[in-house]
Design an enzyme around this catalytic site. Sequence first.
Site, PDB file in Angstrom:
ATOM      1  N   GLU A  23       0.836  -1.215   0.000  1.00  0.00           N
ATOM      2  CA  GLU A  23       0.000   0.000   0.000  1.00  0.00           C
ATOM      3  C   GLU A  23       0.869   1.263   0.000  1.00  0.00           C
ATOM      4  O   GLU A  23       2.066   1.202   0.294  1.00  0.00           O
ATOM      5  CB  GLU A  23      -0.905   0.002   1.231  1.00  0.00           C
ATOM      6  CG  GLU A  23      -0.118  -0.120   2.531  1.00  0.00           C
ATOM      7  CD  GLU A  23      -0.788   0.555   3.713  1.00  0.00           C
ATOM      8  OE1 GLU A  23      -1.273   1.688   3.561  1.00  0.00           O
ATOM      9  OE2 GLU A  23      -0.806  -0.059   4.792  1.00  0.00           O
ATOM     10  N   LYS A 157      -4.086  -1.805  14.191  1.00  0.00           N
ATOM     11  CA  LYS A 157      -3.343  -0.724  14.850  1.00  0.00           C
ATOM     12  C   LYS A 157      -3.787  -0.535  16.304  1.00  0.00           C
ATOM     13  O   LYS A 157      -4.956  -0.576  16.630  1.00  0.00           O
ATOM     14  CB  LYS A 157      -3.506   0.567  14.048  1.00  0.00           C
ATOM     15  CG  LYS A 157      -2.605   0.535  12.807  1.00  0.00           C
ATOM     16  CD  LYS A 157      -2.592   1.842  12.088  1.00  0.00           C
ATOM     17  CE  LYS A 157      -3.939   2.146  11.521  1.00  0.00           C
ATOM     18  NZ  LYS A 157      -4.224   1.429  10.277  1.00  0.00           N
TER      19      LYS A 157
HETATM   20  N1  PSU Z   1      -0.447   0.814   8.965  1.00  0.00           N
HETATM   21  C1  PSU Z   1       0.602   1.635   9.214  1.00  0.00           C
HETATM   22  N2  PSU Z   1       0.482   2.947   8.822  1.00  0.00           N
HETATM   23  C2  PSU Z   1      -0.640   3.413   8.158  1.00  0.00           C
HETATM   24  C3  PSU Z   1      -1.706   2.521   7.882  1.00  0.00           C
HETATM   25  C4  PSU Z   1      -1.553   1.234   8.317  1.00  0.00           C
HETATM   26  O1  PSU Z   1       1.593   1.204   9.773  1.00  0.00           O
HETATM   27  O2  PSU Z   1      -0.676   4.584   7.794  1.00  0.00           O
HETATM   28  C5  PSU Z   1      -2.907   2.983   7.087  1.00  0.00           C
HETATM   29  C6  PSU Z   1      -3.351   1.831   6.172  1.00  0.00           C
HETATM   30  O3  PSU Z   1      -3.326   2.297   4.850  1.00  0.00           O
HETATM   31  C7  PSU Z   1      -4.748   1.522   6.614  1.00  0.00           C
HETATM   32  C8  PSU Z   1      -5.216   2.858   7.080  1.00  0.00           C
HETATM   33  O4  PSU Z   1      -5.536   1.001   5.576  1.00  0.00           O
HETATM   34  O5  PSU Z   1      -4.077   3.327   7.821  1.00  0.00           O
HETATM   35  C9  PSU Z   1      -6.475   2.776   7.911  1.00  0.00           C
HETATM   36  O6  PSU Z   1      -7.033   4.046   7.992  1.00  0.00           O
HETATM   37  P1  PSU Z   1      -8.506   4.209   8.613  1.00  0.00           P
HETATM   38  O7  PSU Z   1      -8.353   3.838  10.067  1.00  0.00           O
HETATM   39  O8  PSU Z   1      -8.863   5.673   8.397  1.00  0.00           O
HETATM   40  O9  PSU Z   1      -9.401   3.282   7.851  1.00  0.00           O
END
Ligand code: PSU
Length: 305
Positions: A23, A157
């Site tokens: 990604e 996360k």
């Molecule tokens: N993992 C990381 N850093 C990030 C992300 C994931 O170590 O920036 C990103 C990924 O692209 C994931 C996104 O899909 O955060 C999720 O964002 P949200 O919680 O707004 O869906």
Amino acid sequence: MPIEVAAEITIALQNGRPVVALETTLVSHGLPWPHNLETALRMADAVRSEDAVPAVIGVLDGTLRVGLTQPELARFAKEQGFAKCSLRELPLVMANGGNGATTVAATVEVATRVGIGWMASGGIGGVHQGVEQSDDVSADLDAIRRSRVVVVCSGAKIILNLPRTMERLETLGIPVLGWQTEQMPGFYTAETGLPVAPVWDEGTLQRWLSAWAELGFGSGVVLAAQPPANLALSGAEVARLVAEARASVPEAERSGKAATPALLAAMARLSEGRTVELNRELIVANAGLAARLARRCGIARSARG
Ligand code: PSU
Ligand code: MN
């Protein structure tokens, strides 16, 4: 299809060589410059060193691309104005001729379209803290359910509500496997206390993936690996850091698209860069692991349905 796939990737897929999707949101929005570029390049190298082909995904000048080159990746790392693209933002950025970084959700969807069966990330999105008020659940979960991709990550996360995230994964019928662990990893920590189905070796993983493909239930899989032990935080340390980060971020940035980048940046600041180093290393480790497992345990895409 309005997706431009690099020749190397098309050929690799035709020949049944392992390909790992990567990604770009973590490059444009997840890590600070210059660590973001360095990490993206190391991720791609980690995949190549396992004799697999990296497929970095993103929108550049309105074109949805699978297989970005080094100078192109540098644009994602350096330039401002790259939109954070989950599924619904993709066509908008494409229609405007703009630039966009893909989240896990967008990456697994695009990977599935072009026949890539593996992806590596840091931590996936999930159910946010305060979901009772905000209803904020990452599109990552539903996209993984619809995909055919094994997502190798360090769990979800740590800024999220992890017990609720696990419940949601169960509700969606998404298998969550612990790579050589019985505890769901929590991104910056190995200690979440949440049980997960362990897979200890490649042979078992290969048989598991074959059985899953034969059953044809049609969902992606989360394969969660522990963050590197030399840098990982204890459960108590990470809990303290998350609480401080949440308190330091304005209310408006605790949910919505800004939440994940804002909270990760706050944790980086409060830990004096320690979480950035950890984030970098776990991402690179996951990329290498995804490539190795894709090569050793990958099954032909046709069998995956
Ligand atoms: N993992 C990381 N850093 C990030 C992300 C994931 O170590 O920036 C990103 C990924 O692209 C994931 C996104 O899909 O955060 C999720 O964002 P949200 O919680 O707004 O869906
Ligand atoms: Mn969200």
